[in-house]
Write a protein that holds these residues in place. Structure first.
Motif: not given
Length: 140
Positions: A89-109
């Motif tokens: 669960l913690q790994e999934a949360r970390n992955s979601i957080t990372e994915d969310s950050s990546i998506l935010h960066e992609q959205k910004t780009e």
């Protein structure tokens, strides 16, 4: 002892009474011995029952100990599974957080690229407009 008048061949009254007392005492002793034998038999049965009860109690204790051991093992396994699930669960949360950050960066780009493209499009439109005006002036 029994005194018999040999001349007359009779037994005295006192002797008969004493014999009757002895018979009563002997009967009492026999009854007491029979009661003691019954008591001894009952006590032997009680000892046998206590032995059986002890054997069954020990068997029950052994089963209880085995059950307790199995339950402890199951609890330990469950705790380990729970730790694994918490880790996942913690790994999934970390992955979601990372994915969310990546998506935010992609959205910004993408927004920056879109904004740059819109600016470029505006410049091209302005150039196109000026070019049309120039061509209309030249052809007129």
């Amino acid at each position: 002892m029994l005194e018999i008048d040999c001349e007359r061949g009779t037994v005295g009254e006192a002797d008969i009474a004493r014999l009757r007392e002895e018979v009563v005492l002997l009967q009492g002793e026999r009854e007491m011995r029979e009661k003691l034998e019954k008591l001894l038999d009952l006590q032997m049965m009680q000892v046998d029952i206590q032995k059986e009860l002890r054997a069954k109690t020990e068997a029950l204790l052994a089963v209880e100990q085995q059950t307790t051991t199995k339950l402890r093992q199951q609890v330990q396994a469950t705790k380990e599974s729970l730790r694994d699930l918490q880790q996942q669960l913690q790994e999934a949360r970390n992955s979601i957080t990372e994915d969310s950050s990546i998506l935010h960066e992609q959205k910004t780009e993408k927004e920056q690229a879109r904004s740059a493209m819109e600016e470029q499009l505006q410049r091209h439109r302005a150039f196109g407009k000026k070019l049309r005006e120039y061509l209309q002036l030249k052809t007129s």
